[in-house]
Design a protein around this motif. Structure first.
Motif, mmCIF file in Angstrom:
data_model
loop_
_atom_site.group_PDB
_atom_site.id
_atom_site.type_symbol
_atom_site.label_atom_id
_atom_site.label_comp_id
_atom_site.label_asym_id
_atom_site.label_seq_id
_atom_site.Cartn_x
_atom_site.Cartn_y
_atom_site.Cartn_z
ATOM 1 N N PRO A 75 27.120 25.492 3.505
ATOM 2 C CA PRO A 75 27.178 24.543 2.211
ATOM 3 C C PRO A 75 27.160 25.700 0.807
ATOM 4 O O PRO A 75 27.376 25.554 -0.394
ATOM 5 N N THR A 76 26.449 26.918 1.210
ATOM 6 C CA THR A 76 26.653 27.857 0.349
ATOM 7 C C THR A 76 26.854 29.347 0.845
ATOM 8 O O THR A 76 26.636 29.473 1.678
ATOM 9 N N GLU A 77 27.171 30.290 -0.219
ATOM 10 C CA GLU A 77 27.332 31.738 0.211
ATOM 11 C C GLU A 77 25.782 32.063 0.708
ATOM 12 O O GLU A 77 26.047 33.006 1.815
ATOM 13 N N SER A 78 24.721 31.954 0.177
ATOM 14 C CA SER A 78 23.489 32.455 0.350
ATOM 15 C C SER A 78 23.371 31.770 1.909
ATOM 16 O O SER A 78 22.820 32.831 2.709
ATOM 17 N N MET A 120 22.490 34.368 5.095
ATOM 18 C CA MET A 120 21.392 34.282 6.083
ATOM 19 C C MET A 120 22.129 34.155 7.459
ATOM 20 O O MET A 120 21.506 34.858 8.355
ATOM 21 N N LEU A 121 23.145 33.595 7.838
ATOM 22 C CA LEU A 121 23.714 33.787 9.271
ATOM 23 C C LEU A 121 24.275 34.970 9.398
ATOM 24 O O LEU A 121 23.926 35.316 10.834
ATOM 25 N N ALA A 133 31.990 29.285 3.070
ATOM 26 C CA ALA A 133 31.345 28.499 2.340
ATOM 27 C C ALA A 133 32.135 27.147 1.544
ATOM 28 O O ALA A 133 32.910 27.551 1.016
ATOM 29 N N ILE A 134 31.589 26.152 2.008
ATOM 30 C CA ILE A 134 32.198 24.886 1.329
ATOM 31 C C ILE A 134 30.818 23.967 0.776
ATOM 32 O O ILE A 134 30.279 23.409 1.438
ATOM 33 N N SER A 135 30.913 23.935 -0.498
ATOM 34 C CA SER A 135 29.899 23.305 -1.111
ATOM 35 C C SER A 135 30.081 21.747 -0.937
ATOM 36 O O SER A 135 31.188 21.469 -0.730
ATOM 37 N N ASN A 136 28.929 20.911 -0.897
ATOM 38 C CA ASN A 136 28.717 19.849 -0.689
ATOM 39 C C ASN A 136 29.404 19.020 -1.949
ATOM 40 O O ASN A 136 29.110 19.379 -3.066
ATOM 41 N N SER A 172 12.170 24.343 -3.036
ATOM 42 C CA SER A 172 12.263 24.720 -2.016
ATOM 43 C C SER A 172 12.785 26.197 -1.789
ATOM 44 O O SER A 172 13.721 26.457 -2.510
ATOM 45 N N ARG A 173 12.254 27.326 -0.747
ATOM 46 C CA ARG A 173 12.543 28.316 -1.162
ATOM 47 C C ARG A 173 13.711 28.784 0.152
ATOM 48 O O ARG A 173 14.436 29.658 0.140
ATOM 49 N N VAL A 174 13.832 27.924 0.761
ATOM 50 C CA VAL A 174 15.171 27.768 1.789
ATOM 51 C C VAL A 174 16.152 26.837 1.624
ATOM 52 O O VAL A 174 17.051 26.879 2.453
ATOM 53 N N GLU A 175 16.320 26.651 0.385
ATOM 54 C CA GLU A 175 17.596 25.903 -0.007
ATOM 55 C C GLU A 175 18.327 26.253 -1.359
ATOM 56 O O GLU A 175 17.590 27.037 -2.338
#
Length: 185
Positions: free
Chosen positions: A49-52, A56-57, A68-71, A182-185
């Motif tokens: 959903p994001t470049e970030s 991470m991947l 990355a394809i945004s919702n 959230s630090r992971v979103e």
């Protein structure tokens, strides 16, 4: 020979958030990363959903093609209230004194880091009168409500509980801004 596209909405930091202070975290993170990489490498294309999230991947060693394809947001369903608006939730906008409403809606679980959200409230209130609306259910809801009361913030914070999908447009229309800690979103 049909090309496969996979979408990834999870990372070890999110899934294993509850273990972050445990000695098991590092080995679990390594195992989970290996699993995700092995699963996703079978796809021609992986979406996030994001470049970030794509970054991470990559930092986990994934070398396949990532896009990355945004919702998407249905802008007819989710749009600001207007002066003559009679849609549900439009009346919730405090037009008279324009008190900002800060909204969070989602799961109230450890990985959402709602303690940071609650810790920020007194700082915001020092600068501007505001109201805070927290929608959702989860393992942390009762603890967060107790914490808000203990901090003397009950007059500024409303816990609405679970918001069904049909009610989300009205809840968002009644807010000035959306905040997530959230630090992971």
């Amino acid at each position: 020979r049909i090309p496969v596209v996979a979408t990834n909405h999870t990372i070890p930091e999110c899934t294993l958030f509850g273990l972050r202070n445990s000695p098991l975290y590092k080995p679990a993170q390594a195992a989970f990363s290996t699993y995700i990489n092995g699963f996703l490498k079978r796809a021609e294309v992986v979406t996030t959903p994001t470049e970030s999230a794509a970054g991470m991947l990559r930092s986990m060693g994934f070398t396949g093609f990532i896009r990355a394809i945004s919702n998407g947001v249905d802008t007819q369903r989710f749009r600001p209230a207007e002066a003559d608006d009679d849609r549900p939730g439009a009346a919730d906008v405090d037009k008279e004194n324009e008190t900002p409403v800060v909204l969070y809606t989602g799961r109230l679980d450890d990985d959402k880091d709602m303690d940071t959200f609650v810790d920020a409230i007194p700082h915001v209130l020092e600068a501007v009168p505001a109201r805070f609306r927290i929608g959702g259910e989860g393992t942390d809801r009762a603890r967060l409500e107790t914490r808000v009361r203990a901090m003397g913030l009950s007059d500024a914070v409303e816990f609405t509980g679970y918001v069904p999908d049909a009610g989300l447009p009205a809840v968002f229309r009644g807010a000035s801004l959306y905040a997530i800690s959230s630090r992971v979103e």
